[in-house]
Design an enzyme around this catalytic site. Structure first.
Site, PDB file in Angstrom:
ATOM      1  N   GLU A 156       0.844  -1.166  -0.059  1.00 41.77           N
ATOM      2  CA  GLU A 156       0.295  -0.436   0.384  1.00 41.77           C
ATOM      3  C   GLU A 156       0.453   1.410   0.111  1.00 41.77           C
ATOM      4  O   GLU A 156       2.089   0.936   0.568  1.00 41.77           O
ATOM      5  CB  GLU A 156      -0.562   0.261   0.770  1.00 41.77           C
ATOM      6  N   GLU A 161      -2.192  11.652   4.168  1.00 40.41           N
ATOM      7  CA  GLU A 161      -3.369  11.381   5.102  1.00 40.41           C
ATOM      8  C   GLU A 161      -2.896  12.343   5.972  1.00 40.41           C
ATOM      9  O   GLU A 161      -2.362  12.649   6.726  1.00 40.41           O
ATOM     10  CB  GLU A 161      -3.104   9.557   6.014  1.00 40.41           C
TER      11      GLU A 161
END
Length: 275
Positions: A156, A161
């Site tokens: 990933e 974020e």
């Protein structure tokens, strides 16, 4: 995107166009960077300026709900999406109709799964983030073809974020190597960068066969390298990945949602991918 050939009687001369990607016949939506491109100038291979009145469904799908923290409140409801002034707005909202959906709040997100994926290159996303307690906007990537098996074996890539009202973003890689084997410092698998979340910023990565360089507003912020002498699961990043952009809410990492602070929005200006 292609190569063409010219034949003459004295022999065969190969004339290559300014080729950037090869696209496998069985997966024509996958852009694989041609060998030898890594040191050359980037060329735009895919983009969305969000100038239409509706989401371009040849490029994106709305993300459905799931059982993980990140997609537990994901919804395809129109109330979570807006196209306005050449921007895509992804929303986290209070659910006003609990009769058809009992979740207290809903979130909007898009992904290019099954429609666009790429192996190596540069992605840039210009966006403005909203802040709220429990808000968790993210831009990230997952494997399109599952070369190594179930998550997290394919890895990933978290381009960005943002949590709550933080003045930083997190830029991270996850894999079997970092999660199951616990190898988070050999090499270091994440970094942070300071931002003004309420302003437009360009979030991105430059992805090479031997490293992923995370970036903010065109400047390098953190590099995750491929290293020798460790478990091979350290580098699952040799396969095509698709894009996800979503306005998430709640979960163990970001904490509880303050519903009095909703709605919260992430405004996407454009997405560009180069190889």
């Amino acid at each position: 995107m292609f190569k063409f050939y010219s034949f003459i009687s004295a022999g065969i001369i190969l004339l290559a166009s300014c080729s950037v990607s090869q696209r496998p016949k069985q997966h024509p939506h996958v852009f694989i960077q041609n060998d030898g491109r890594a040191t050359k100038q980037w060329k735009l291979v895919w983009e969305d300026q969000f100038n239409a009145n509706t989401l371009d469904t040849s490029k994106w799908s709305r993300i459905p709900s799931g059982g993980a923290d990140w997609n537990r409140h994901m919804s395809t409801d129109d109330a979570c999406f807006e196209m306005k002034d050449g921007k895509l707005i992804l929303k986290g909202i209070n659910n006003t109709d609990l009769t058809k959906d009992t979740r207290p709040f809903l979130t909007g997100g898009i992904w290019s799964k099954g429609k666009f994926a790429f192996q190596y290159g540069r992605v840039e996303i210009r966006a403005k983030l909203g802040s709220a307690q429990g808000a968790w906007p993210a831009m990230w990537m997952l494997a399109e073809l599952d070369k190594y098996g179930k998550y997290p074996k394919n890895g990933e890539i978290d381009i960005m974020e943002h949590l709550n009202y933080d003045s930083i973003i997190y830029q991270t890689t996850h894999s079997y190597y970092t999660l199951d084997l616990g190898q988070k410092t050999n090499p270091k698998h994440h970094g942070t960068a300071k931002i003004d979340a309420g302003q437009y910023n360009v979030y991105g990565i430059s992805w090479y066969p031997n490293r992923i360089v995370f970036q903010l507003n065109g400047k390098d912020t953190f590099t995750y390298p491929r290293i020798a002498g460790v478990d091979q699961s350290q580098w699952p990043y040799d396969q095509p990945f698709f894009l996800l952009i979503d306005q998430q809410l709640g979960g163990n990492w970001v904490g509880k949602v303050d519903q009095s602070q909703l709605p919260v929005e992430m405004v996407i200006d454009w997405v560009k991918v180069y190889q």
